[in-house]
Enzyme design. Sequence first.
Site, PDB file in Angstrom:
ATOM      1  N   ASP A  14       0.351   7.580  -9.423  1.00  0.00           N
ATOM      2  CA  ASP A  14      -0.581   7.230 -10.504  1.00  0.00           C
ATOM      3  C   ASP A  14      -1.360   5.993 -10.065  1.00  0.00           C
ATOM      4  OD1 ASP A  14      -1.892   7.297 -12.925  1.00  0.00           O
ATOM      5  OD2 ASP A  14      -0.271   6.340 -14.048  1.00  0.00           O
ATOM      6  N   ASP A  25       0.865  -1.177   0.000  1.00  0.00           N
ATOM      7  CA  ASP A  25       0.000   0.000   0.000  1.00  0.00           C
ATOM      8  C   ASP A  25       0.902   1.228   0.000  1.00  0.00           C
ATOM      9  OD1 ASP A  25      -1.350   2.322   1.400  1.00  0.00           O
ATOM     10  OD2 ASP A  25      -3.053   0.974   1.201  1.00  0.00           O
ATOM     11  N   GLY A  26       0.839   2.012  -1.074  1.00  0.00           N
ATOM     12  CA  GLY A  26       1.750   3.142  -1.213  1.00  0.00           C
ATOM     13  C   GLY A  26       1.622   4.164  -0.100  1.00  0.00           C
TER      14      GLY A  26
END
Length: 272
Positions: free
Chosen positions: A157, A139-140
Site C-alpha cells: 500500500d 525502500d520496500g
Amino acid sequence: MAQTKSAFNPSGMQLIKDGLFKLKERFDGTQGEPYIVESNKFKALYFDSESTQSLMDMQAPIRLVVSYTETMMGFLLFHPNPKKIAMIGLGGGSLAKYCHHYLPQSSIVVLENSARVIALKDKFHVPENDSRFQVLEADGAEYFRNTEEKYDILLIDGYTKLGQAAQLCSEDFYASCLACLNPNGVLVINFSGAAGLNQVYQERVDRIFEYPSVLVMEDDRMNQILFVSQGAALSSPAEDLLRCASSLGQVHDIHLARTAQNFLMQRKTDAQ
C-alpha cells in the site's frame, strides 16, 4: 464474542471525507510534506490536497475506517494465522495497528521510505518497535529484492503524493514479492487510480505468478485490491471461504463476509 460492526455506508464515508476536506482548506499548504488534519471524530493523514492517505477514528484508533483496508485484510480468508507479515507503506498505520492487535502471534515488519511519515506514527497510535513489530525506514522494493526472509503475507500500500510508487508496480518488483513468499503465501496490493492501468499491473503480476490473481473492485469504486497466492489458496471452494468468513467474524471487527462475497463474485467473472 463477536465485535459490533457498523453497516458499511459509502455515502457516510464520503460525508466524513468532505468534512475533513473543508477543514483541510484552512491550511496554507505544506509543499508536499505529509500533514495531519483533525475533526472532533477523525484524524486524517494527507500528502496533498487531492486525497486522504489514512483515516483514524479518534475514539477507536484500531478500527479500520476506510473500506479498502478491510478488503486487504481479506488475506485472512486464505491464511488466517500468518506467522510473518511484511507491509510496504505505513501511512497512518491502519493495517499495521490492526494486525498488531488482532494477530498477536504474527511477526510484523512495516517498510516506509519517508522519515516524515514515520515521525507522525505516534499521532496515529502506531505501536513502538519491539521483538515482533518493526517499522523500518526503507525502500520496500529494495528490501524485498535483497532480503532472504520469507513471509506468509505481503501487503503493498505504497503511495506518494504523485500516486503509486513506480518501483512498486514493475515485473521485477512482483518477482521479488514471489521470491519472498512462503508456499501458499498471499500477496495483497492496493491499486488506486485508473482501472485500465490497474489491469496492466495485474497482467504483470500474472506473468510472474503461476496461479492467477483476482482483482476486487471496492464498493466505493475508488480502489481495487489484488490478491495473488504462491499456491492454490485462492481456489478454495466458495463454501469454505464463506464458512471461514463467518468463523473469523467472531474475532475480527471487519466485514469479512462482504469481502468474501466480492472476491467470489470477481473470481466467478474471471472464470467465465
